[in-house]
Design a protein around this motif. Structure first.
Motif, PDB file in Angstrom:
ATOM      1  N   VAL A 145     -82.383 -54.009  36.257  1.00 24.45           N
ATOM      2  CA  VAL A 145     -82.004 -55.153  35.431  1.00 24.45           C
ATOM      3  C   VAL A 145     -83.161 -55.503  34.496  1.00 24.45           C
ATOM      4  O   VAL A 145     -84.329 -55.468  34.883  1.00 24.45           O
ATOM      5  N   MET A 146     -82.814 -55.836  33.266  1.00 19.39           N
ATOM      6  CA  MET A 146     -83.785 -56.258  32.265  1.00 19.39           C
ATOM      7  C   MET A 146     -83.585 -57.765  32.041  1.00 19.39           C
ATOM      8  O   MET A 146     -82.780 -58.160  31.199  1.00 19.39           O
ATOM      9  N   PRO A 147     -84.294 -58.614  32.800  1.00 21.67           N
ATOM     10  CA  PRO A 147     -84.111 -60.059  32.657  1.00 21.67           C
ATOM     11  C   PRO A 147     -84.327 -60.515  31.215  1.00 21.67           C
ATOM     12  O   PRO A 147     -85.275 -60.112  30.564  1.00 21.67           O
ATOM     13  N   GLY A 148     -83.419 -61.335  30.713  1.00 22.94           N
ATOM     14  CA  GLY A 148     -83.533 -61.837  29.348  1.00 22.94           C
ATOM     15  C   GLY A 148     -82.945 -60.913  28.303  1.00 22.94           C
ATOM     16  O   GLY A 148     -82.826 -61.277  27.140  1.00 22.94           O
ATOM     17  N   GLY A 149     -82.591 -59.694  28.680  1.00 27.81           N
ATOM     18  CA  GLY A 149     -82.067 -58.723  27.719  1.00 27.81           C
ATOM     19  C   GLY A 149     -83.163 -58.130  26.859  1.00 27.81           C
ATOM     20  O   GLY A 149     -84.245 -58.692  26.736  1.00 27.81           O
ATOM     21  N   GLY A 150     -82.895 -56.987  26.271  1.00 29.95           N
ATOM     22  CA  GLY A 150     -83.895 -56.285  25.471  1.00 29.95           C
ATOM     23  C   GLY A 150     -83.632 -56.403  23.980  1.00 29.95           C
ATOM     24  O   GLY A 150     -82.579 -55.992  23.508  1.00 29.95           O
TER      25      GLY A 150
END
Length: 111
Positions: free
Chosen positions: A58-63
């Motif tokens: 998971v990439m918290p906050g989005g990329g």
């Protein structure tokens, strides 16, 4: 009869010990290098060093801006469960995303 049961148990224990020693020594593979992304929600840089292969991360906050500086293909996904593919980043490639189309998870390795 008792001797055969004892020999069978001894063989089972010895075989289990061998499997424990050789089976546990295998290690998980990891992409070599770094994977970075600027969080789409805050802009802060996040770095993954030698991320594991064949795991949904998971990439918290989005990329927002994503850089794959590993030796492994990285696939980014729109959701957190690696089920809606968005883009494939080969080693050394980058991507820029915005709005509702930012990736929220990444998978290293061939799908």
């Amino acid at each position: 009869m008792y001797r055969h049961k004892r020999l069978a148990r001894l063989s089972l224990v010895a075989g289990s010990a061998v499997m424990l020693v050789t089976g546990v020594s295998t290690s998980a593979q990891a992409a070599t290098g770094t994977f970075t992304y600027n969080r789409a929600d805050t802009g802060f840089l996040r770095t993954m060093l030698n991320p594991p292969d064949e795991e949904c991360i998971v990439m918290p906050g989005g990329g927002g801006v994503v850089n794959n500086i590993t030796d492994t293909v990285a696939t980014v996904f729109r959701d957190e469960g690696c089920s809606v593919p968005q883009d494939t980043l080969y080693p050394g490639n980058s991507g820029a995303y915005g709005g509702a189309d930012v990736p929220h998870s990444v998978y290293f390795g061939q799908l």
